[in-house]
Design a protein around this motif. Structure first.
Motif, PDB file in Angstrom:
ATOM      1  N   SER B  77       3.786 -13.065 -15.338  1.00 28.24           N
ATOM      2  CA  SER B  77       4.772 -12.466 -16.229  1.00 28.24           C
ATOM      3  C   SER B  77       4.097 -11.552 -17.249  1.00 28.24           C
ATOM      4  O   SER B  77       4.696 -10.579 -17.703  1.00 28.24           O
ATOM      5  CB  SER B  77       5.588 -13.551 -16.941  1.00 28.24           C
ATOM      6  N   ASP B  81       3.775  -6.440 -14.727  1.00 32.15           N
ATOM      7  CA  ASP B  81       4.418  -5.157 -15.030  1.00 32.15           C
ATOM      8  C   ASP B  81       3.396  -4.074 -15.347  1.00 32.15           C
ATOM      9  O   ASP B  81       3.480  -2.961 -14.823  1.00 32.15           O
ATOM     10  CB  ASP B  81       5.393  -5.326 -16.201  1.00 32.15           C
ATOM     11  N   MET B  84       1.466  -3.027 -12.192  1.00 28.88           N
ATOM     12  CA  MET B  84       2.257  -2.196 -11.287  1.00 28.88           C
ATOM     13  C   MET B  84       2.452  -0.793 -11.856  1.00 28.88           C
ATOM     14  O   MET B  84       2.419   0.194 -11.128  1.00 28.88           O
ATOM     15  CB  MET B  84       3.633  -2.838 -11.030  1.00 28.88           C
ATOM     16  N   GLN B  85       2.611  -0.729 -13.195  1.00 29.37           N
ATOM     17  CA  GLN B  85       2.776   0.563 -13.851  1.00 29.37           C
ATOM     18  C   GLN B  85       1.518   1.420 -13.672  1.00 29.37           C
ATOM     19  O   GLN B  85       1.598   2.608 -13.374  1.00 29.37           O
ATOM     20  CB  GLN B  85       3.034   0.372 -15.344  1.00 29.37           C
ATOM     21  N   TRP B  91       7.797  -1.716  -9.045  1.00 28.07           N
ATOM     22  CA  TRP B  91       8.159  -3.139  -9.040  1.00 28.07           C
ATOM     23  C   TRP B  91       7.967  -3.765 -10.407  1.00 28.07           C
ATOM     24  O   TRP B  91       7.010  -3.472 -11.122  1.00 28.07           O
ATOM     25  CB  TRP B  91       7.307  -3.888  -8.016  1.00 28.07           C
ATOM     26  N   THR B  92       8.896  -4.665 -10.789  1.00 31.52           N
ATOM     27  CA  THR B  92       8.771  -5.389 -12.048  1.00 31.52           C
ATOM     28  C   THR B  92       8.795  -6.876 -11.783  1.00 31.52           C
ATOM     29  O   THR B  92       9.248  -7.331 -10.728  1.00 31.52           O
ATOM     30  CB  THR B  92       9.941  -5.055 -13.003  1.00 31.52           C
ATOM     31  N   PHE B  93       8.298  -7.639 -12.778  1.00 37.91           N
ATOM     32  CA  PHE B  93       8.222  -9.086 -12.632  1.00 37.91           C
ATOM     33  C   PHE B  93       9.607  -9.705 -12.483  1.00 37.91           C
ATOM     34  O   PHE B  93       9.798 -10.667 -11.758  1.00 37.91           O
ATOM     35  CB  PHE B  93       7.493  -9.688 -13.834  1.00 37.91           C
ATOM     36  N   ARG B  94      10.575  -9.108 -13.190  1.00 40.81           N
ATOM     37  CA  ARG B  94      11.948  -9.637 -13.121  1.00 40.81           C
ATOM     38  C   ARG B  94      12.484  -9.661 -11.701  1.00 40.81           C
ATOM     39  O   ARG B  94      13.202 -10.573 -11.312  1.00 40.81           O
ATOM     40  CB  ARG B  94      12.866  -8.780 -13.984  1.00 40.81           C
TER      41      ARG B  94
END
Lengths: 227, 231
Positions: B77, B81, B84-85, B91-94
């Protein structure tokens, strides 16, 4: 990000909850050993109904996650006892945890004890009978003392597993080492450090338990070799 | 006790068997793939590395599975993010499938456990087998593949079964990090009517059936192995 100095500040706080974890493991071990011995005897002596009931119960306890067992006991036991007029809804949650872990450990203890008793040579039974010992005396004075050293490694594995599994009690709101780590982490938003501190405690406890059972097994063997 | 709902919960739990099995079998397969070389290195006479691996395995086995999972969850978490950025991926953790995080934690645990199993199985093959293979002119790799590995199967089977069953049961812990597996499937079915006892009993029955199935498959395999190697 990760600040290791927090681990040192968290450790004393988590150690305050160590008695809860150790109490849980201690109660479950004592009660589990007693229950496990009874289950093992029921199966070894092929007692009608009791032997079959023990077999099914042990299979269930070994085949389902302790997490699920915990909730089955928590929701099921009050309902079961209500049926016979006992009200336990007000009981402290920790009692349900004790019962769950004692039952869970008893299944593994029972298998360890049963295997160890079966590993004692049959002629020991014959010799005990030839000396005029009753069944109970044979178990107490001849068979179980010889089965114990055989059972020690398996009992040790169950004990270590119990120690690890005790970390799930927090999901019912128990503030053991794990539960405390979770609340500390949430309070300080230093969850990683809090978990690391809990990991340190669990690793040390596991290593101690492994070392303890290892020496117990060795000293037992040495004692046997001397006599 | 509401037996009609028990049946509903049983179906809801059974529908999530694939989730629980993949949570158990993917880490199990990874554990075999990584655990075997690790066990071989631990038995080798390389400097330092065997001791480091032994220490690592002891450490991992000292950490409760739930703790490992929560650590992976927090790590993911906090870092997913940003990572990936930096890669320029959307893609995001959510949106991340949380069973991947739980599976990663279970993989670490499975690797350490399988390493121990293979170490025990390696020790069960007598030294004379290595000597005989060497005398027959086999190379190290040939010895391993044709002589040692086949003889490791039988002694490894019982403990492997225990670990697979333990993994299926540990997969239930993933329900604590919001993965919808057998346990959560049953509990979600009870969210409307608060019949949690039936839900947990349903989940327990599904786990029990899965574990018995695995145990029986391994028992068959053990029998087959014993017959094959009986001289």
């Amino acid at each position: 990000m990760f600040d290791a100095s927090y681990i040192l500040t968290f450790l004393p706080k988590l150690l305050e909850s160590l008695p809860v974890t150790l109490g849980l493991v201690g109660v479950a071990t004592a009660a589990g050993l007693l229950l496990g011995l009874l289950f093992a005897l029921a199966r070894l002596e092929k007692l009608p109904v009791l032997a079959e009931a023990s077999t099914v119960l042990i299979s269930f306890l070994r085949g389902t996650p302790v997490l699920v067992q915990m909730f089955v006991v928590y929701y099921g036991l009050p309902l079961l006892l209500q049926g016979i007029g006992i009200d336990i809804l007000r009981w402290d949650k920790i009692i349900f945890i004790y019962i769950t872990y004692a039952l869970n450990a008893s299944a593994y203890f029972s298998e360890g004890i049963r295997a160890a008793v079966l590993a004692v040579p049959a002629r020991q039974w014959d010799a005990a009978a030839a000396c005029g010992l009753t069944k109970g005396q044979s178990y107490r004075r001849v068979i179980l003392p010889q089965a114990l050293p055989i059972a020690i490694p398996s009992l040790g594995m169950t004990f270590t597993g119990l120690l690890q599994d005790s970390s799930l009690a927090f999901s019912l709101g128990i503030l053991d080492v794990m539960g405390r780590a979770k609340t500390l982490g949430a309070l300080t938003s230093r969850a990683l450090e809090a978990y690391a501190a809990a990991a340190v405690i669990f690793i040390i406890l596991t290593l101690l338990s492994n070392a303890g059972f290892h020496t117990a097994g060795r000293s037992r063997k040495r004692k046997e070799a001397l006599t | 006790m509401d037996f009609a709902f028990l049946w509903t919960a049983l179906q809801a739990a059974a529908a999530r068997i694939p989730a629980t099995l993949s949570l158990a079998f993917v880490p199990f397969a990874a554990g075999i793939l990584v655990g075997l070389p690790t066990a071989l290195v631990r038995r080798s006479s390389l400097p330092v590395l065997p001791n480091v691996l032994a220490g690592l395995v002891a450490l991992i086995k000292g950490i409760p599975v739930v703790l490992m999972m929560l650590v992976f969850f927090v790590l993911a978490s906090e870092t997913f993010d940003g990572f990936m950025q930096s890669l320029g991926l959307p893609w995001t953790f959510r949106e991340l499938d949380k069973s991947l995080v739980a599976g990663a934690a279970l993989t670490v645990y499975a690797t350490a456990a399988m390493c121990e199993v293979f170490r025990g199985a390696l020790a069960a093959v007598p030294q004379s087998q290595y000597d005989a293979a060497y005398a027959a002119g086999l190379t190290g790799a040939q010895t391993l593949r044709r002589i040692i590995l086949p003889q490791m199967v039988a002694p490894a089977l019982p403990m492997t079964c225990n670990i697979l069953v333990a993994l299926v049961k540990s997969a239930a812990i993933a329900s604590l990090v919001s993965v919808v597996d057998v346990m959560n499937g049953a509990v979600i079915a009870a969210a409307g009517n608060y019949r949690f006892l039936e839900a947990y009993i349903a989940a327990a029955l599904v786990y029990w059936a899965l574990c018995l199935l695995i145990e029986n498959i391994f028992r068959l395999a053990e029998k087959k192995c014993a017959r094959r190697f009986a001289v």
